[in-house]
Design an enzyme around this catalytic site. Structure first.
Site, PDB file in Angstrom:
ATOM      1  N   GLU A   1      -7.668   8.819   1.209  1.00  0.00           N
ATOM      2  CA  GLU A   1      -7.321   8.882   0.238  1.00  0.00           C
ATOM      3  C   GLU A   1      -8.570   8.170  -1.228  1.00  0.00           C
ATOM      4  O   GLU A   1      -9.978   7.775  -0.819  1.00  0.00           O
ATOM      5  CB  GLU A   1      -6.132   7.546   0.590  1.00  0.00           C
ATOM      6  CG  GLU A   1      -5.286   8.065   1.429  1.00  0.00           C
ATOM      7  CD  GLU A   1      -4.480   6.515   1.641  1.00  0.00           C
ATOM      8  OE1 GLU A   1      -3.506   7.244   1.493  1.00  0.00           O
ATOM      9  OE2 GLU A   1      -5.004   4.945   1.170  1.00  0.00           O
TER      10      GLU A   1
ATOM     11  N   CYS B   1       1.014  -0.973  -0.391  1.00  0.00           N
ATOM     12  CA  CYS B   1       0.022   0.412   0.233  1.00  0.00           C
ATOM     13  C   CYS B   1       1.081   1.084   0.250  1.00  0.00           C
ATOM     14  O   CYS B   1       1.917   1.175   0.567  1.00  0.00           O
ATOM     15  CB  CYS B   1      -0.637  -0.217   0.996  1.00  0.00           C
ATOM     16  SG  CYS B   1      -1.901  -1.067   1.810  1.00  0.00           S
TER      17      CYS B   1
END
Length: 266
Positions: free
Chosen positions: A172, A96
């Site tokens: 995000e 990630c």
């Protein structure tokens, strides 16, 4: 204090040798977005991830989450290193991170790349970070083998590892990438990754039971509880075009999974 977008003198190749986690926070420039995933600027990771009274949700930026499967259909998990500034020590999907501004080849995808569903910039960033974090050679994860599924919009303060007054968090639009490989050689970077584990879906569910006392990243918790079971079952059917908008109707955003939640670990 607020920091204005930096002017970078020339495109360069990303390098991380000899740099600390704090160095990366100040060096790496995230791609800033509006709520429609349109690019509005860039700022470093440090400023982008601060949750403060002036910016209680930080700065919305682009991210990606890689789900790497082997030929047996097992998913590779990682446990983030204790040295990580945000969400240290939590378990999560394979990799990630963030596509970054200012490097060549570019990691910044424009509206046309997103609409087509090929997102080469995000995929380049994924290859870069798989090598940096897990030591996976780019030759083992060709860009053309990644499948872009969808985008997930979320925000979460890091209240477990930094407490209720956490100065850090994530806000995000997360690009979900799947890739299935025959074999990969892992050489985890100890400053990035504490542990790794290949799991079946049943094994993952067992690991995520409260009785395990394991901590999980908020983005992975959303994906695992809401979507992953169906995607995993359909793994052989996943194709790069699945997330692309095949007609010309700009209002058709069914591929955009928009979730805006304040998450806390159970």
């Amino acid at each position: 204090s607020l920091v204005s977008c930096h002017r970078m003198s020339a495109p360069t190749v990303w390098e991380g040798a000899g740099m600390s986690q704090l160095d990366f926070m100040h060096k790496d420039e995230c791609v800033l977005l509006d709520m429609e995933d349109k690019i509005v600027g860039h700022d470093n990771k440090y400023e982008s991830h601060i949750f403060c009274p002036e910016r209680p949700r930080g700065k919305l930026h682009r991210a990606f989450s890689v789900f790497l499967f082997n030929d047996k259909g097992e998913l590779l998990l990682q446990q983030r290193a204790k040295e990580k500034i945000t969400f240290p020590g939590v378990w999560t999907n394979t990799c990630c991170s963030h596509p970054l501004f200012g490097y060549q080849p570019s990691e910044v995808d424009g509206p046309e790349e997103v609409k087509r569903g090929d997102v080469p910039g995000v995929k380049r960033a994924a290859v870069r970070k798989l090598e940096h974090e897990l030591g996976i050679s780019p030759s083992q994860v060709p860009i053309e083998d990644f499948k872009f599924l969808t985008r997930l919009h979320y925000w979460a303060a890091d209240v477990v590892t930094h407490g209720p007054a956490s100065p850090w968090g994530e806000h995000e639009i997360d690009y979900i990438l799947f890739i299935q490989v025959k074999d990969v050689e892992l050489k985890p970077n100890p400053e990035e990754v504490m542990d790794t584990k290949w799991v079946t879906y049943v094994e993952l569910l067992e690991m995520m039971m409260p009785s395990s006392n394991l901590l999980w990243s908020p983005w992975f918790r959303i994906i695992a509880t809401k979507f992953l079971g169906t995607w995993w079952k359909d793994l052989p059917k996943v194709r790069p075009s699945d997330a692309a908008d095949d007609d010309d109707d700009d209002d058709d955003d069914d591929d955009y999974v928009s979730i805006l939640l304040e998450l806390k670990y159970s």
